[in-house]
Design an enzyme around this catalytic site. Structure first.
Site, PDB file in Angstrom:
ATOM      1  N   LYS A  78       0.842  -1.191   0.000  1.00 22.47           N
ATOM      2  CA  LYS A  78       0.000   0.000   0.000  1.00 22.47           C
ATOM      3  C   LYS A  78       0.882   1.248   0.000  1.00 22.47           C
ATOM      4  CE  LYS A  78      -3.922   1.982   2.624  1.00 22.47           C
ATOM      5  NZ  LYS A  78      -4.797   1.787   3.789  1.00 22.47           N
ATOM      6  N   SER A 175      -9.754   1.621   3.103  1.00 21.87           N
ATOM      7  CA  SER A 175      -8.968   2.407   2.168  1.00 21.87           C
ATOM      8  C   SER A 175      -7.914   1.612   1.416  1.00 21.87           C
ATOM      9  CB  SER A 175      -8.269   3.531   2.937  1.00 21.87           C
ATOM     10  OG  SER A 175      -7.328   2.999   3.860  1.00 21.87           O
ATOM     11  N   SER A 199      -9.801  -0.869   7.334  1.00 18.22           N
ATOM     12  CA  SER A 199      -9.333  -0.575   5.977  1.00 18.22           C
ATOM     13  C   SER A 199      -8.648  -1.734   5.272  1.00 18.22           C
ATOM     14  CB  SER A 199      -8.370   0.626   5.998  1.00 18.22           C
ATOM     15  OG  SER A 199      -9.085   1.816   6.198  1.00 18.22           O
TER      16      SER A 199
END
Length: 509
Positions: A78, A175, A199
């Site tokens: 990420k 997210s 997330s």
């Protein structure tokens, strides 16, 4: 071998037996990356870096000098984990050109174990969102019902796989939507995300993969760009629970750079081939029967609870009375810590900087308006409001007291003999973008995190496991939670569910 749909263990066995080479595995992942590029799983692909790492891994396999459990395995990270010499944008214009001089601890451990980094993945700006639709680098789109060809294996049922009408598409969740998508699409075998209130578990639910939030402190967060320090946890994605366990064995453990990290003995973690639930007490919290939960999720929840009971587990209803307050408490504490953490983004030390302005205050204001999106600025504003001298006791300190009560709810359940909690991960399958975008970020986040954020406030481990498909051909998932530090037992139970439900896996074509 269905190479890109195989498990880490299967690929590793193929590499050792020289059925396939690390270079071939890397090239297959990069080729797949090009096929699914329109879904935007990545902000920064790292093809050159990946090819160099794959070649080094190939040489190690030839010489029999392997360096770790992920040697030669493509991974994704990420884009809020610092990577030395590689862009780390956090999905924001503020850091669009930022290249860190160091790597996060978990990144160093991954690369030290021989992993092949194929790219930095997309996210809601600075991790603030639940759909990966608030990134400055474009919105991620789910592979399911995307129009990109795929098959579902392991089932005789026929589910729709065609693209949606009217140019609509299915959200990935967030997210960490890019990381979930990278695993679901076969561009990476495992991936790192971050989980502050769900997330990792939210997008894993929507994308049909396993998403694991370790106990707070088990995996060090040094080099993870801070959002909410007291809740941020590096999270792990994989198509199989065993893959997640392998990834955990690589990244877990105390880090001298992170005072919140703890010692662990997970370096040799291996889950039982056939886990048992005999005598395990499983709690089903009545407060997680939230309004708006789809009938398909409730049906899957009931089915898995019955399977666990039939296997010898003791399943019983429990109460966690402060659950209804948790999403409000989380929202206040989240914005307060965001307001504190984001004072660093002024354009003076690093990041975007506006060149106009008649004073330092004007420079700060113009830079933050240009570099941070409306969602981020809104949270900063709300957090500063809650922290005002006249509001601090009313909001921030009161939220801390409620957080303590939520933690005590978990402790009471564990003390009653319960060792696992079984809940939905999300209240519904993934939403169509046309529906999801009708609500603002704050409202959507409150809806999407309702089952997940309390685990972050209590610091306990939690994992989302795909358990079935709905009538529209979209994944359904359930969440398991366990006491702090019981992550191995938690993953073993998740593997038990995985083996029993035979989730229809997405075949990479």
């Amino acid at each position: 071998m269905n190479l890109l749909g195989a498990s880490v263990g299967e690929v590793r066995a193929g590499l050792v037996q020289k059925v396939v080479s690390a270079v071939e595995v890397c090239e297959a992942a990069l080729k797949r990356q090009a096929v699914v590029a329109s879904l935007r799983p990545f902000i920064t692909p790292t093809q050159d870096t990946a090819r160099e790492a794959a070649q080094r891994a190939h040489c190690r396999y030839e010489e029999g000098k392997l360096v770790g459990a992920l040697d030669g395995i493509p991974v994704a990270i990420k884009d809020n984990f610092c990577t030395q010499g590689i862009l780390t944008t956090c999905g924001s214009n503020m850091l669009r050109h930022y290249i860190p001089p160091y790597s996060a601890t978990v990144v160093e451990r991954l690369l030290g174990a021989g992993a092949v980094l194929v790219g930095k993945t997309n996210l809601d700006e600075f991790g603030m969102g639940s759909g990966t639709i608030d990134s400055s680098f474009g919105q991620s789109r789910n592979i399911y019902r995307s129009g990109i060809e795929y098959e579902l294996t392991g089932t005789e049922e026929k589910y729709p796989t065609s693209g949606l009408e009217h140019d609509d598409w299915v959200v990935t969740g967030g997210s960490s939507g890019g990381s979930a998508l990278s695993v679901a699409t076969g561009t990476a075998f495992v991936a790192l995300g971050s989980d502050t209130g769900g997330s990792v578990r939210n997008p894993s639910s929507y994308c049909g993969v396993v998403g694991f939030k370790p106990s707070y402190g088990l995996v060090p967060r040094w080099g993870l760009v801070s959002l909410v320090n007291s809740m941020d946890v590096p999270g792990l994605f994989g198509r199989h629970v065993d893959d997640v366990a392998t990834l955990l064995s690589v990244v877990a453990g105390q880090d001298p750079m992170d005072s919140t990290s703890v010692w662990s003995d997970f370096k040799t973690l291996q889950l039982p081939p056939v886990p048992s639930l005999e005598g395990v007490v499983v709690g089903v919290p009545r407060e997680y029967h939230q309004p708006g939960t789809s009938g398909e999720v409730v049906e899957a929840w009931t089915k898995v609870a019955d399977l666990m009971e039939d296997a010898g587990a003791k399943v019983r209803e429990v109460s966690m009375p402060h659950t209804e307050l948790s999403i409000i408490c989380y929202a206040i504490l989240n914005t307060c810590e965001v307001a504190s953490n984001f004072t660093r983004y002024t354009g003076v030390g690093y990041g975007h900087r506006e060149t106009v302005g008649q004073s330092m205050e004007a420079l700060y204001a113009l830079t933050r308006r240009a570099g941070l999106n409306e969602v981020v600025r809104g949270r900063v504003l709300a957090g500063n409001y809650f922290l005002l001298k006249e509001n601090r006791k009313k909001y921030f300190e009161q939220a801390l007291k409620v957080r303590r009560l939520i933690w005590q709810d978990f402790q009471e359940v564990w003390r009653s003999g319960v060792s696992l909690l079984l809940t939905p991960t999300t209240l519904t399958p993934a939403h169509r973008h046309s529906t999801f975008s009708l609500l603002d970020n704050r409202t959507q986040t409150a809806k999407q995190d309702v089952c997940t954020q309390s685990a972050n406030m209590a610091g306990v481990g939690a994992v989302s496991v795909p358990v079935g498909m709905n009538g529209d051909g979209l994944p359904l998932a359930l969440q398991l939670m366990a006491p702090w530090g019981q992550d191995a037992a938690l993953l073993a139970a998740a593997k038990w569910i995985e083996q029993r439900v035979s989730f229809p896996r997405l075949r990479i074509l």
